[in-house]
Design a protein around this motif. Structure first.
Motif, PDB file in Angstrom:
ATOM      1  N   GLY A 137     -39.615   0.284   2.617  1.00  0.00           N
ATOM      2  CA  GLY A 137     -38.915   0.615   1.385  1.00  0.00           C
ATOM      3  C   GLY A 137     -38.911   2.101   1.109  1.00  0.00           C
ATOM      4  N   SER A 138     -38.524   2.449  -0.120  1.00  0.00           N
ATOM      5  CA  SER A 138     -38.457   3.861  -0.470  1.00  0.00           C
ATOM      6  C   SER A 138     -39.392   4.159  -1.632  1.00  0.00           C
ATOM      7  N   LEU A 139     -40.040   5.298  -1.527  1.00  0.00           N
ATOM      8  CA  LEU A 139     -40.963   5.738  -2.564  1.00  0.00           C
ATOM      9  C   LEU A 139     -40.547   7.124  -3.026  1.00  0.00           C
ATOM     10  N   ARG A 169     -42.465  17.018  -5.914  1.00  0.00           N
ATOM     11  CA  ARG A 169     -41.519  15.890  -5.917  1.00  0.00           C
ATOM     12  C   ARG A 169     -41.038  15.613  -4.506  1.00  0.00           C
ATOM     13  N   PHE A 170     -41.151  14.357  -4.097  1.00  0.00           N
ATOM     14  CA  PHE A 170     -40.714  14.013  -2.742  1.00  0.00           C
ATOM     15  C   PHE A 170     -40.312  12.558  -2.659  1.00  0.00           C
ATOM     16  N   LEU A 171     -39.695  12.245  -1.537  1.00  0.00           N
ATOM     17  CA  LEU A 171     -39.201  10.907  -1.301  1.00  0.00           C
ATOM     18  C   LEU A 171     -39.594  10.491   0.111  1.00  0.00           C
TER      19      LEU A 171
ATOM     20  N   ILE B  20     -38.064  11.677   5.087  1.00  0.00           N
ATOM     21  CA  ILE B  20     -38.671  12.244   3.893  1.00  0.00           C
ATOM     22  C   ILE B  20     -37.784  13.333   3.328  1.00  0.00           C
ATOM     23  N   ALA B  21     -37.816  13.473   2.034  1.00  0.00           N
ATOM     24  CA  ALA B  21     -37.042  14.521   1.388  1.00  0.00           C
ATOM     25  C   ALA B  21     -37.957  15.259   0.416  1.00  0.00           C
ATOM     26  N   ILE B  22     -37.763  16.565   0.359  1.00  0.00           N
ATOM     27  CA  ILE B  22     -38.576  17.396  -0.527  1.00  0.00           C
ATOM     28  C   ILE B  22     -37.682  18.004  -1.595  1.00  0.00           C
TER      29      ILE B  22
END
Lengths: 175, 192
Positions: A137-139, A169-171, B20-22
């Motif tokens: 999933g995504s966090l 902040r990150f994903l 991943i994204a920042i």
């Protein structure tokens, strides 16, 4: 002997990493005992006002969102307390938002599964350790005081990587 | 049949990857980033601190591709169950007493608690640098528990409140040691 109550977690952690270093292990064990005694004394003076085990709270939830605790399934509704070693899980249309006591904020998207591996936080020193395991999933996350205190303190593990979180902040998406 | 399975396994393993994204930090915070760590030693392999980038991680941890510019607006779609940002209130005390300078602030705090689903309240007491640092830890904790009592008396459930005393660790106004300062004698109430 409540002052030794933090021993099992820490010893397990150390023995995993330093199995071949018995001297260091015993030195650390003594140090942990000292810390435990100091903490015990502090606790005598500062009784905690909230439930000790709570490390966060569900703030937002929609669709199918559950928390698995010791094999039991709990519906993730706003206000539900999150505890150490809980597993957060969302279904096809599920979403969940959690704020932890160090003010880290997590938003778990649909079809997600996230386990809290380790969470230690001292609100007086604002230091701690926060380790989660993201299975799928995504966090989306905004880090809090734990990540700010030490660049090694917050980590997110995915099936194929280990991420150190410096901030803020990150994903992370695990496909 | 075996061939199909092998192809399927190959396909699935090729798909198992992370993106991943920042993003830039929220206002007032320093820019952070992520580090990709060696799983065994926890030493950083790569450090990523460029905001608004999206990175795909391949099977081997060193296989990193920057795939695109990451749109901040998209973050809010991905994060649409993100809890609201915490709100902080500062409470000051009249000199040498536990009376608040402005007691109306308690009303604002209670209003904010009522506005949030599953609200939590963190009350942190602080002191100035006058006096012994260890004693100041106790004084600040006492200050925090006084405010807790005020909120409980107004009907806030004690189970959602946590208190802490930070003594003179977090000065609002930087002073030398042993200095009286009204702005440092405070309680911070964070609602999250």
């Amino acid at each position: 002997m409540s002052k030794f109550s933090i021993l099992p977690i820490n010893v397990k952690y150390i023995s995993n990493k330093n199995a071949s270093l018995p001297k260091r292990y015993f030195r650390m064990k003594r140090l942990i005992c000292k810390i435990a005694v100091v903490k015990f004394i502090i606790l005598l003076f500062f009784p905690c006002s909230a439930a000790f085990a709570a490390i966060g709270t569900v703030k937002v939830a929609s669709g199918s969102a559950i928390v698995i605790r010791n094999g039991q399934v709990l519906a993730a509704l706003p206000g539900l307390r999150i505890e150490r070693s809980d597993i957060l899980q969302t279904g096809k249309n599920g979403r969940m938002g959690i704020t932890f006591v160090d003010l880290s904020r997590f938003s778990l998207g649909p079809n997600g599964r996230l386990s809290i591996v380790e969470y230690l936080y001292d609100s007086t020193t604002k230091r701690g350790r926060f380790l989660t395991k993201m299975d799928r999933g995504s966090l989306a996350a905004i880090s809090g005081n734990i990540a700010r205190s030490d660049r090694k303190a917050m980590q997110v593990r995915t099936p194929d990587t280990l991420l150190g979180v410096i901030g803020t902040r990150f994903l992370v998406v695990v496909k | 049949m075996r061939k199909v399975l092998l192809i399927l396994i190959f396909f699935l393993s090729a798909c198992a990857q992370s993106v991943i994204a920042i993003l830039p930090p929220e206002s007032g915070q320093s820019i952070g980033g992520l580090e990709i760590l060696d799983i065994a030693t926890e030493t950083p392999i790569v450090s990523l601190s460029e905001a608004n980038t999206q990175i795909k991680l391949g099977k081997t941890r060193r296989d990193i591709t920057k795939i695109s510019f990451y749109n901040q607006k998209k973050f809010y779609d991905d994060a649409n169950s993100m809890p609201p940002a915490p709100v902080k209130f500062l409470l000051y005390f009249k000199q040498g007493s536990n009376d608040l300078v402005d007691s109306k602030i308690i009303d604002l705090i209670i209003l904010e608690i009522g506005r949030r689903a599953g609200a939590d309240v963190e009350i942190t007491g602080h002191t100035d640098t006058a006096g012994d640092p260890i004693l100041n830890d106790l004084v600040s904790a006492k200050r925090a528990s006084n405010i807790e009592q005020l909120l409980v008396n107004r009907g806030i459930a004690p189970t959602i409140i946590r208190t802490a005393g930070r003594g003179e660790r977090e000065l609002r106004v930087l002073t030398d040691d042993d200095v009286d300062n009204a702005e440092n004698r405070r309680v911070e109430v964070t609602i999250y």
